[in-house]
Motif scaffolding. Structure first.
Motif, PDB file in Angstrom:
ATOM      1  N   PRO A   1     -90.917  18.907-113.291  1.00 54.21           N
ATOM      2  CA  PRO A   1     -91.262  19.429-111.975  1.00 54.21           C
ATOM      3  C   PRO A   1     -92.254  18.566-111.216  1.00 54.21           C
ATOM      4  N   SER A   2     -92.087  18.563-109.895  1.00 59.65           N
ATOM      5  CA  SER A   2     -93.110  17.989-109.024  1.00 59.65           C
ATOM      6  C   SER A   2     -93.672  19.130-108.183  1.00 59.65           C
ATOM      7  N   GLY A   3     -93.405  19.181-106.869  1.00 59.96           N
ATOM      8  CA  GLY A   3     -94.091  20.145-106.017  1.00 59.96           C
ATOM      9  C   GLY A   3     -93.642  21.585-106.204  1.00 59.96           C
ATOM     10  N   ILE A   4     -94.543  22.512-105.866  1.00 57.85           N
ATOM     11  CA  ILE A   4     -94.226  23.934-105.833  1.00 57.85           C
ATOM     12  C   ILE A   4     -94.797  24.554-104.562  1.00 57.85           C
TER      13      ILE A   4
ATOM     14  N   ASP B   1     -91.943  28.514 -89.894  1.00 61.16           N
ATOM     15  CA  ASP B   1     -90.934  29.542 -89.590  1.00 61.16           C
ATOM     16  C   ASP B   1     -90.440  30.266 -90.844  1.00 61.16           C
ATOM     17  N   GLY B   2     -91.040  29.962 -91.996  1.00 56.82           N
ATOM     18  CA  GLY B   2     -90.683  30.678 -93.222  1.00 56.82           C
ATOM     19  C   GLY B   2     -89.568  30.035 -94.025  1.00 56.82           C
ATOM     20  N   SER B   3     -88.945  28.997 -93.499  1.00 55.46           N
ATOM     21  CA  SER B   3     -87.922  28.279 -94.273  1.00 55.46           C
ATOM     22  C   SER B   3     -88.608  27.342 -95.261  1.00 55.46           C
ATOM     23  N   LEU B   4     -87.804  26.805 -96.189  1.00 56.95           N
ATOM     24  CA  LEU B   4     -88.309  25.784 -97.102  1.00 56.95           C
ATOM     25  C   LEU B   4     -87.874  24.413 -96.617  1.00 56.95           C
ATOM     26  N   TRP B   5     -88.780  23.454 -96.693  1.00 57.16           N
ATOM     27  CA  TRP B   5     -88.421  22.052 -96.493  1.00 57.16           C
ATOM     28  C   TRP B   5     -88.518  21.360 -97.845  1.00 57.16           C
ATOM     29  N   LEU B   6     -87.479  20.605 -98.152  1.00 56.81           N
ATOM     30  CA  LEU B   6     -87.409  19.892 -99.424  1.00 56.81           C
ATOM     31  C   LEU B   6     -87.380  18.388 -99.182  1.00 56.81           C
ATOM     32  N   ILE B   7     -87.983  17.649-100.095  1.00 57.17           N
ATOM     33  CA  ILE B   7     -87.877  16.185-100.100  1.00 57.17           C
ATOM     34  C   ILE B   7     -87.077  15.780-101.324  1.00 57.17           C
ATOM     35  N   THR B   8     -86.028  14.993-101.121  1.00 55.41           N
ATOM     36  CA  THR B   8     -85.306  14.426-102.260  1.00 55.41           C
ATOM     37  C   THR B   8     -86.036  13.181-102.757  1.00 55.41           C
ATOM     38  N   SER B   9     -85.701  12.764-103.970  1.00 58.52           N
ATOM     39  CA  SER B   9     -86.419  11.631-104.581  1.00 58.52           C
ATOM     40  C   SER B   9     -85.451  10.754-105.355  1.00 58.52           C
ATOM     41  N   ASN B  10     -84.516  10.147-104.601  1.00 55.96           N
ATOM     42  CA  ASN B  10     -83.505   9.290-105.220  1.00 55.96           C
ATOM     43  C   ASN B  10     -83.720   7.806-104.928  1.00 55.96           C
ATOM     44  N   THR B  11     -84.688   7.483-104.055  1.00 57.05           N
ATOM     45  CA  THR B  11     -85.000   6.075-103.785  1.00 57.05           C
ATOM     46  C   THR B  11     -86.255   5.659-104.547  1.00 57.05           C
ATOM     47  N   ASP B  12     -86.632   6.479-105.494  1.00 59.11           N
ATOM     48  CA  ASP B  12     -87.859   6.255-106.246  1.00 59.11           C
ATOM     49  C   ASP B  12     -87.688   5.159-107.290  1.00 59.11           C
TER      50      ASP B  12
ATOM     51  N   THR C   1     -90.361  17.553-103.620  1.00 59.96           N
ATOM     52  CA  THR C   1     -91.360  18.368-102.926  1.00 59.96           C
ATOM     53  C   THR C   1     -90.692  19.561-102.279  1.00 59.96           C
ATOM     54  N   VAL C   2     -91.366  20.692-102.298  1.00 58.63           N
ATOM     55  CA  VAL C   2     -90.946  21.867-101.532  1.00 58.63           C
ATOM     56  C   VAL C   2     -92.178  22.410-100.818  1.00 58.63           C
ATOM     57  N   GLU C   3     -92.009  22.698 -99.542  1.00 58.07           N
ATOM     58  CA  GLU C   3     -93.099  23.284 -98.763  1.00 58.07           C
ATOM     59  C   GLU C   3     -92.522  24.387 -97.872  1.00 58.07           C
ATOM     60  N   VAL C   4     -93.352  25.366 -97.545  1.00 62.37           N
ATOM     61  CA  VAL C   4     -92.934  26.465 -96.682  1.00 62.37           C
ATOM     62  C   VAL C   4     -93.298  26.108 -95.241  1.00 62.37           C
ATOM     63  N   ALA C   5     -92.284  26.074 -94.380  1.00 63.20           N
ATOM     64  CA  ALA C   5     -92.499  25.725 -92.980  1.00 63.20           C
ATOM     65  C   ALA C   5     -93.113  26.915 -92.233  1.00 63.20           C
TER      66      ALA C   5
END
Ligand code: CA
Length: 385
Positions: A294-297, A347-358, A341-345
């Motif tokens: 796991p990374s972000g919560i 407006d209550g939605s979730l924003w996610l960051i993918t990590s495939n260029t790492d 990464t996951v963060e709560v925007a």
């Protein structure tokens, strides 16, 4: 006493990646049958039934980011995103679109897992234009204050709030979050030296808590920034509605953890991993490393949502107060690759960051990037059927 919900899921690498919002239970789930000890803590609001939300529509907000890592929202609803390797801070519009370069954070040192990591927006951003950042650097990692120009076209480092976090190639921790107490919470890693985690004289393998001017809060459990000890590599921290602090921790080869963080507690590393071993505070959830890493919560709607790298999914962890309130539910398995990464925007939605260029050689199951990587996704949270 904490109730432990243990998940021992088999690898589901063969599952259909085209199917979204899977709610399959792990193949074997056991729950500790101990009753939770009576607690003097107030119950969470009864208006929110745990696990009543699930994932709704997914949409793509931004593409083409280079090893993005941290994300923090600004008062206007846009978000700043850190790029780990380039040291750049990018801005993603509230409704999505091409990420725009804001500026470069000075003196970022690249390493296998290091660089520009977590971001957190000052609660008084509109007047001070300040964002905090965790930077892996030489000779030590540090937490800095950055001033964002009015036109979002420059980044100026205005202060070093904390340094002396030993650096290394791996295990930097790096997540930042401002707690409901108004203080800055910082997660670190053991700098690939396990004994650091148990050593109360180092800042590594710890969860740290400082005031926004860099001073040590009077009610910290020690006279230093150290809040809790015995952590291997913590890359996620969030707070429930009653102020409970949750943190996600990368295990070594067997068990990843989600812990409830209390002042001065020892979470066991390197003596114990997961709930195995009789030393240290047990996690409230644990996961085979191949299913999580796991990374972000982030907390929203009765669940802690957890980004998984090697597990290539978003985990939903039902909680009530400081207790688990159900079994973990995996979502979007392999659909977008690794999730950082996951963060709560706002407006209550979730924003996610993918990590495939790492980097395909990255720890935790690196993948070849797919077209458009890395991306930021918006996921609505909707009532479960
Ligand atoms: Ca532990």
């Amino acid at each position: 006493m904490l109730v432990m919900a243990t998940v021992t899921a088999c690898s589901d690498a063969s599952s259909d990646p085209s199917e979204s919002a899977r709610s399959v239970q792990p193949s074997a789930t056991t729950s500790n049958s101990r009753e939770p000890a009576p607690s003097s803590a107030p119950s969470p609001p009864s208006s929110t039934t745990p696990a009543q939300l699930t994932l709704g529509r997914h949409s793509e907000l931004a593409t083409g980011l280079d090893a993005p890592w941290g994300l923090t929202f600004l008062p206007d609803g846009s978000a700043l995103v850190s790029e780990r390797l380039t040291g750049r801070i990018m801005r993603v519009p509230r409704t999505g679109g091409d990420p725009e370069l804001v500026g470069l954070v000075p003196d970022v040192a690249q390493s296998a897992e290091g660089g520009l990591l977590g971001l957190a927006t000052s609660p008084t951003f509109e007047s001070d234009r300040t964002v905090f950042a965790y930077v892996s650097a030489l000779p030590t990692n540090r937490v800095v204050a950055l001033e964002i120009a009015e036109d979002f076209d420059a980044v100026t480092q205005t202060d070093v709030l904390l340094d002396g976090i030993a650096t290394s190639d791996r295990h930097h921790g790096g997540r930042l979050r401002i707690g409901p107490d108004g203080h800055l919470w910082i997660t670190t890693g053991d700098a690939f030296e396990p004994s650091n985690a148990a050593d109360r004289d180092t800042l590594n393998g710890k969860i740290l808590r400082i005031a926004l001017d860099g001073s040590v809060p009077e009610d910290n459990p020690s006279s230093s920034a150290i809040y809790s000890v015995g952590h291997r590599n913590v890359q996620g921290i969030t707070f429930g509605p009653d102020g409970t602090a949750f943190a996600s921790e990368l295990g070594d080869s067997q068990w990843d953890e989600v812990n409830v963080i209390t002042g001065d507690a020892d979470y066991g590393w390197p003596t114990s991993e997961g709930s195995e071993g009789d030393f240290g505070q047990d996690p409230i959830f644990e996961f085979p490393t191949e299913d999580a890493s796991p990374s972000g919560i982030a907390y929203a709607g009765g669940s802690v949502w957890m980004a998984a790298l090697r597990g290539q999914r978003l985990w939903q962890l039902p909680v009530a107060g400081d207790q688990p309130a159900g079994s973990p539910v995996p979502h979007m398995i392999e659909r977008y690759g690794r999730i950082r990464t996951v963060e709560v925007a706002p407006d209550g939605s979730l924003w996610l960051i993918t990590s495939n260029t790492d980097g395909v050689s990255a720890a935790f199951g690196g993948l070849p990037p797919r077209s458009g990587d890395d991306r930021i996704l918006r996921v609505e949270l909707v009532p479960a059927e």
